[in-house]
Design a protein around this motif. Sequence first.
Motif, PDB file in Angstrom:
ATOM      1  N   VAL A  40       0.840  -1.202   0.000  1.00 39.80           N
ATOM      2  CA  VAL A  40       0.000   0.000   0.000  1.00 39.80           C
ATOM      3  C   VAL A  40       0.877   1.255   0.000  1.00 39.80           C
ATOM      4  N   GLN A  41       2.012   1.191   0.656  1.00 39.89           N
ATOM      5  CA  GLN A  41       2.953   2.318   0.604  1.00 39.89           C
ATOM      6  C   GLN A  41       3.487   2.495  -0.822  1.00 39.89           C
ATOM      7  N   ASP A  42       3.750   1.379  -1.509  1.00 38.11           N
ATOM      8  CA  ASP A  42       4.198   1.448  -2.907  1.00 38.11           C
ATOM      9  C   ASP A  42       3.131   2.095  -3.794  1.00 38.11           C
ATOM     10  N   ILE A  43       1.872   1.834  -3.485  1.00 36.60           N
ATOM     11  CA  ILE A  43       0.788   2.483  -4.248  1.00 36.60           C
ATOM     12  C   ILE A  43       0.915   3.997  -4.091  1.00 36.60           C
ATOM     13  N   TYR A  44       1.121   4.446  -2.869  1.00 34.42           N
ATOM     14  CA  TYR A  44       1.255   5.884  -2.617  1.00 34.42           C
ATOM     15  C   TYR A  44       2.444   6.470  -3.388  1.00 34.42           C
ATOM     16  N   VAL A  45       3.554   5.747  -3.384  1.00 35.40           N
ATOM     17  CA  VAL A  45       4.737   6.229  -4.096  1.00 35.40           C
ATOM     18  C   VAL A  45       4.423   6.389  -5.584  1.00 35.40           C
ATOM     19  N   ARG A  46       3.728   5.414  -6.155  1.00 36.93           N
ATOM     20  CA  ARG A  46       3.351   5.504  -7.572  1.00 36.93           C
ATOM     21  C   ARG A  46       2.423   6.691  -7.815  1.00 36.93           C
ATOM     22  N   LEU A  47       1.444   6.858  -6.936  1.00 35.08           N
ATOM     23  CA  LEU A  47       0.503   7.969  -7.113  1.00 35.08           C
ATOM     24  C   LEU A  47       1.201   9.315  -7.002  1.00 35.08           C
ATOM     25  N   SER A  48       2.131   9.432  -6.095  1.00 36.62           N
ATOM     26  CA  SER A  48       2.819  10.710  -5.911  1.00 36.62           C
ATOM     27  C   SER A  48       3.730  11.024  -7.090  1.00 36.62           C
ATOM     28  N   GLY A  49       4.054  10.021  -7.898  1.00 36.68           N
ATOM     29  CA  GLY A  49       4.877  10.243  -9.083  1.00 36.68           C
ATOM     30  C   GLY A  49       4.089  10.692 -10.294  1.00 36.68           C
ATOM     31  N   LEU A  50       2.753  10.669 -10.224  1.00 35.96           N
ATOM     32  CA  LEU A  50       1.928  11.118 -11.355  1.00 35.96           C
ATOM     33  C   LEU A  50       1.992  12.635 -11.431  1.00 35.96           C
ATOM     34  N   ASP A  51       2.361  13.169 -12.592  1.00 36.78           N
ATOM     35  CA  ASP A  51       2.435  14.625 -12.691  1.00 36.78           C
ATOM     36  C   ASP A  51       1.645  15.194 -13.867  1.00 36.78           C
ATOM     37  N   GLN A  52       1.069  14.342 -14.677  1.00 34.90           N
ATOM     38  CA  GLN A  52       0.258  14.843 -15.790  1.00 34.90           C
ATOM     39  C   GLN A  52      -1.226  14.702 -15.436  1.00 34.90           C
ATOM     40  N   PRO A  53      -2.076  15.556 -15.990  1.00 40.83           N
ATOM     41  CA  PRO A  53      -3.508  15.402 -15.743  1.00 40.83           C
ATOM     42  C   PRO A  53      -3.980  14.052 -16.286  1.00 40.83           C
ATOM     43  N   THR A  54      -4.800  13.387 -15.500  1.00 41.70           N
ATOM     44  CA  THR A  54      -5.264  12.060 -15.885  1.00 41.70           C
ATOM     45  C   THR A  54      -6.774  11.978 -15.733  1.00 41.70           C
ATOM     46  N   GLU A  55      -7.406  11.311 -16.656  1.00 39.82           N
ATOM     47  CA  GLU A  55      -8.850  11.065 -16.551  1.00 39.82           C
ATOM     48  C   GLU A  55      -9.015   9.607 -16.182  1.00 39.82           C
ATOM     49  N   LEU A  70       1.230  -4.185  -8.719  1.00 45.28           N
ATOM     50  CA  LEU A  70       2.435  -4.116  -7.890  1.00 45.28           C
ATOM     51  C   LEU A  70       2.649  -5.424  -7.124  1.00 45.28           C
ATOM     52  N   MET A  71       1.550  -6.013  -6.626  1.00 45.76           N
ATOM     53  CA  MET A  71       1.637  -7.277  -5.895  1.00 45.76           C
ATOM     54  C   MET A  71       2.161  -8.382  -6.825  1.00 45.76           C
ATOM     55  N   LEU A  72       1.619  -8.456  -8.046  1.00 43.49           N
ATOM     56  CA  LEU A  72       2.073  -9.469  -8.999  1.00 43.49           C
ATOM     57  C   LEU A  72       3.540  -9.270  -9.361  1.00 43.49           C
ATOM     58  N   ASP A  73       3.953  -8.019  -9.550  1.00 38.60           N
ATOM     59  CA  ASP A  73       5.368  -7.748  -9.839  1.00 38.60           C
ATOM     60  C   ASP A  73       6.249  -8.219  -8.690  1.00 38.60           C
ATOM     61  N   ARG A  74       5.815  -7.941  -7.467  1.00 41.56           N
ATOM     62  CA  ARG A  74       6.591  -8.344  -6.292  1.00 41.56           C
ATOM     63  C   ARG A  74       6.666  -9.871  -6.192  1.00 41.56           C
ATOM     64  N   LEU A  75       5.529 -10.545  -6.398  1.00 43.16           N
ATOM     65  CA  LEU A  75       5.519 -12.009  -6.317  1.00 43.16           C
ATOM     66  C   LEU A  75       6.393 -12.638  -7.401  1.00 43.16           C
ATOM     67  N   ARG A  76       6.351 -12.076  -8.608  1.00 45.25           N
ATOM     68  CA  ARG A  76       7.227 -12.576  -9.686  1.00 45.25           C
ATOM     69  C   ARG A  76       8.696 -12.382  -9.305  1.00 45.25           C
ATOM     70  N   GLY A  77       9.017 -11.232  -8.752  1.00 48.69           N
ATOM     71  CA  GLY A  77      10.397 -10.964  -8.321  1.00 48.69           C
ATOM     72  C   GLY A  77      10.842 -11.932  -7.241  1.00 48.69           C
ATOM     73  N   GLU A  78       9.952 -12.202  -6.287  1.00 48.16           N
ATOM     74  CA  GLU A  78      10.287 -13.156  -5.225  1.00 48.16           C
ATOM     75  C   GLU A  78      10.479 -14.555  -5.797  1.00 48.16           C
ATOM     76  N   ARG A  79       9.650 -14.918  -6.776  1.00 46.13           N
ATOM     77  CA  ARG A  79       9.771 -16.231  -7.409  1.00 46.13           C
ATOM     78  C   ARG A  79      11.103 -16.339  -8.152  1.00 46.13           C
ATOM     79  N   ARG A  80      11.467 -15.280  -8.883  1.00 45.62           N
ATOM     80  CA  ARG A  80      12.757 -15.283  -9.586  1.00 45.62           C
ATOM     81  C   ARG A  80      13.912 -15.385  -8.606  1.00 45.62           C
ATOM     82  N   THR A  81      13.818 -14.642  -7.503  1.00 45.47           N
ATOM     83  CA  THR A  81      14.867 -14.680  -6.488  1.00 45.47           C
ATOM     84  C   THR A  81      14.970 -16.066  -5.883  1.00 45.47           C
TER      85      THR A  81
END
Length: 175
Positions: A40-55, A70-81
């Motif tokens: 959930v903190q990663d979600i916030y980081v992604r949202l704070s990086g948005l700088d263009q108007p979005t619909e 983000l969860m799927l990316d993390r799980l894939r990374g853990e699986r690769r590791t």
Amino acid sequence: MGLQERGGTALIRLYLERRSDLVRFFTMRLRSVAAAEDLVQDIYVRLSGLDQPTEIQNPMAYLYRLGSNLMLDRLRGERRTAHRDGAWLDSQTTRIGTEEISAEPSAEAAVAARQRLALLTAAIAELNPQTQRVFRMHKFEGLSHPEVAAALGISRSAVEKHMMAALKHLLGRLP
């Protein structure tokens, strides 16, 4: 109902209002409150990086989709590791039944080997220079007695005498 504001500000406001819901949702999927909090903190980081108007037509669905991605990316990374670490472990160990036997020496064996090497190095340093040269060329460089003799310009018999002297000295100095 669409959401359109500069820089994701409305999304961040919605995120802050529904943060606890997001944590609960991802805790159920990840089976860990700590992992859900990180996500959930990663979600916030992604949202704070948005700088263009979005619909965004469905902002809440967007937050859940972003979190799921983000969860799927993390799980894939853990699986690769885990796969990489498992492959490394398999290359470094031998299995007998269910027991893993490491190819590495124990800490005690490594320390003992270092001590023996230090003793050997010191004992070699005690040899006269010509005997040291003969010993190093034969034992470390892998030259035969005739090759050492030719390289140093001495007889094969002299090489043999130097080697016998070196080995006798080393046997006397090493345990």
